[in-house]
Design a protein around this motif. Structure first.
Motif, PDB file in Angstrom:
ATOM      1  N   THR A  11      29.859  21.373  45.504  1.00  0.00           N
ATOM      2  CA  THR A  11      28.552  20.853  45.099  1.00  0.00           C
ATOM      3  C   THR A  11      27.772  21.881  44.291  1.00  0.00           C
ATOM      4  N   GLU A  12      27.798  23.125  44.752  1.00  0.00           N
ATOM      5  CA  GLU A  12      26.962  24.167  44.132  1.00  0.00           C
ATOM      6  C   GLU A  12      27.510  24.655  42.795  1.00  0.00           C
ATOM      7  N   SER A  13      28.783  24.987  42.750  1.00  0.00           N
ATOM      8  CA  SER A  13      29.322  25.673  41.571  1.00  0.00           C
ATOM      9  C   SER A  13      30.640  25.110  41.067  1.00  0.00           C
ATOM     10  N   GLY A  14      31.174  24.121  41.743  1.00  0.00           N
ATOM     11  CA  GLY A  14      32.484  23.611  41.365  1.00  0.00           C
ATOM     12  C   GLY A  14      33.585  24.627  41.565  1.00  0.00           C
ATOM     13  N   GLY A  15      33.310  25.656  42.351  1.00  0.00           N
ATOM     14  CA  GLY A  15      34.301  26.696  42.625  1.00  0.00           C
ATOM     15  C   GLY A  15      34.302  27.837  41.620  1.00  0.00           C
ATOM     16  N   ASN A  16      33.337  27.855  40.721  1.00  0.00           N
ATOM     17  CA  ASN A  16      33.263  28.897  39.700  1.00  0.00           C
ATOM     18  C   ASN A  16      32.364  30.034  40.192  1.00  0.00           C
ATOM     19  N   PRO A  17      32.945  31.218  40.481  1.00  0.00           N
ATOM     20  CA  PRO A  17      32.125  32.327  40.974  1.00  0.00           C
ATOM     21  C   PRO A  17      31.172  32.893  39.918  1.00  0.00           C
ATOM     22  N   HIS A  18      31.325  32.464  38.664  1.00  0.00           N
ATOM     23  CA  HIS A  18      30.445  32.921  37.587  1.00  0.00           C
ATOM     24  C   HIS A  18      29.515  31.818  37.102  1.00  0.00           C
ATOM     25  N   ALA A  19      29.346  30.773  37.899  1.00  0.00           N
ATOM     26  CA  ALA A  19      28.462  29.668  37.519  1.00  0.00           C
ATOM     27  C   ALA A  19      27.026  30.167  37.416  1.00  0.00           C
ATOM     28  N   LYS A  20      26.299  29.600  36.457  1.00  0.00           N
ATOM     29  CA  LYS A  20      24.889  29.964  36.253  1.00  0.00           C
ATOM     30  C   LYS A  20      24.113  28.697  35.933  1.00  0.00           C
ATOM     31  N   GLN A  21      23.048  28.472  36.677  1.00  0.00           N
ATOM     32  CA  GLN A  21      22.178  27.337  36.424  1.00  0.00           C
ATOM     33  C   GLN A  21      21.587  27.465  35.019  1.00  0.00           C
ATOM     34  N   ALA A  34      19.863  29.880  39.479  1.00  0.00           N
ATOM     35  CA  ALA A  34      20.809  30.036  40.584  1.00  0.00           C
ATOM     36  C   ALA A  34      22.117  30.563  40.006  1.00  0.00           C
ATOM     37  N   LEU A  35      22.763  31.445  40.750  1.00  0.00           N
ATOM     38  CA  LEU A  35      23.937  32.148  40.230  1.00  0.00           C
ATOM     39  C   LEU A  35      25.093  32.135  41.221  1.00  0.00           C
ATOM     40  N   GLY A  36      26.290  32.210  40.690  1.00  0.00           N
ATOM     41  CA  GLY A  36      27.477  32.456  41.498  1.00  0.00           C
ATOM     42  C   GLY A  36      28.027  31.252  42.240  1.00  0.00           C
ATOM     43  N   LEU A  37      28.993  31.530  43.051  1.00  0.00           N
ATOM     44  CA  LEU A  37      29.735  30.535  43.804  1.00  0.00           C
ATOM     45  C   LEU A  37      28.838  29.667  44.670  1.00  0.00           C
ATOM     46  N   MET A  38      27.895  30.290  45.356  1.00  0.00           N
ATOM     47  CA  MET A  38      27.007  29.574  46.265  1.00  0.00           C
ATOM     48  C   MET A  38      25.668  29.208  45.624  1.00  0.00           C
ATOM     49  N   GLN A  39      25.502  29.545  44.344  1.00  0.00           N
ATOM     50  CA  GLN A  39      24.286  29.213  43.599  1.00  0.00           C
ATOM     51  C   GLN A  39      23.025  29.685  44.310  1.00  0.00           C
ATOM     52  N   THR A  40      22.995  30.961  44.617  1.00  0.00           N
ATOM     53  CA  THR A  40      21.802  31.586  45.180  1.00  0.00           C
ATOM     54  C   THR A  40      21.000  32.221  44.049  1.00  0.00           C
ATOM     55  N   LYS A  41      19.715  32.332  44.259  1.00  0.00           N
ATOM     56  CA  LYS A  41      18.872  33.090  43.336  1.00  0.00           C
ATOM     57  C   LYS A  41      19.160  34.570  43.588  1.00  0.00           C
ATOM     58  N   TRP A  57      28.629  38.372  41.657  1.00  0.00           N
ATOM     59  CA  TRP A  57      29.680  37.699  40.890  1.00  0.00           C
ATOM     60  C   TRP A  57      31.037  37.751  41.584  1.00  0.00           C
ATOM     61  N   ASN A  58      31.121  38.443  42.699  1.00  0.00           N
ATOM     62  CA  ASN A  58      32.338  38.432  43.511  1.00  0.00           C
ATOM     63  C   ASN A  58      32.216  37.257  44.478  1.00  0.00           C
ATOM     64  N   GLY A  59      33.142  36.315  44.389  1.00  0.00           N
ATOM     65  CA  GLY A  59      33.049  35.108  45.201  1.00  0.00           C
ATOM     66  C   GLY A  59      32.922  35.385  46.684  1.00  0.00           C
ATOM     67  N   PHE A  60      33.655  36.366  47.195  1.00  0.00           N
ATOM     68  CA  PHE A  60      33.603  36.685  48.627  1.00  0.00           C
ATOM     69  C   PHE A  60      32.233  37.219  49.007  1.00  0.00           C
ATOM     70  N   ASP A  61      31.706  38.143  48.208  1.00  0.00           N
ATOM     71  CA  ASP A  61      30.386  38.709  48.482  1.00  0.00           C
ATOM     72  C   ASP A  61      29.312  37.615  48.451  1.00  0.00           C
ATOM     73  N   ASP A  62      29.407  36.739  47.451  1.00  0.00           N
ATOM     74  CA  ASP A  62      28.425  35.669  47.319  1.00  0.00           C
ATOM     75  C   ASP A  62      28.555  34.656  48.459  1.00  0.00           C
ATOM     76  N   LEU A  63      29.766  34.378  48.867  1.00  0.00           N
ATOM     77  CA  LEU A  63      29.990  33.476  49.997  1.00  0.00           C
ATOM     78  C   LEU A  63      29.357  34.039  51.266  1.00  0.00           C
ATOM     79  N   LEU A  64      29.547  35.324  51.517  1.00  0.00           N
ATOM     80  CA  LEU A  64      28.957  35.953  52.699  1.00  0.00           C
ATOM     81  C   LEU A  64      27.432  35.855  52.671  1.00  0.00           C
ATOM     82  N   ALA A  65      26.840  36.170  51.525  1.00  0.00           N
ATOM     83  CA  ALA A  65      25.378  36.110  51.410  1.00  0.00           C
ATOM     84  C   ALA A  65      24.879  34.677  51.544  1.00  0.00           C
TER      85      ALA A  65
END
Length: 91
Positions: A11-21, A34-41, A57-65
């Motif tokens: 829903t948030e990024s389509g799986g793209n860790p470099h997605a940008k709103q 919103a940025l990254g895999l989880m689309q956080t500010k 921009w690291n998918g794992f780091d963004d997922l954790l946050a």
């Protein structure tokens, strides 16, 4: 839980860790896109990132946050995840 998280990522990024709103400040509140895999500010990521995992921009780091944010915002059950909408208000 894994399925819920994967649905949220889709829903948030389509799986793209470099997605940008789109747009420099889409919400008009100075928080930027919103940025990254989880689309956080950026400020949300910085507030909820875990030690040693500070690369948005690291998918794992963004997922954790993103999961840390969701846990604090919506509770340990993470019931808000995976329901086909973004975090804040179903938008």
């Amino acid at each position: 839980l894994v399925d819920k998280v994967l649905r949220q990522i889709k829903t948030e990024s389509g799986g793209n860790p470099h997605a940008k709103q789109h747009g420099a400040d889409p919400d008009g509140d100075g928080s930027g896109p919103a940025l990254g895999l989880m689309q956080t500010k950026r400020s949300t990521f910085d507030a909820y990132k875990l030690p040693g995992h500070g690369d948005l921009w690291n998918g794992f780091d963004d997922l954790l946050a993103g999961l840390n944010y969701a846990k604090h915002r919506y509770g340990d059950s993470l019931s808000a995840l995976g329901n086909g909408h973004g975090y804040a208000n179903g938008g």
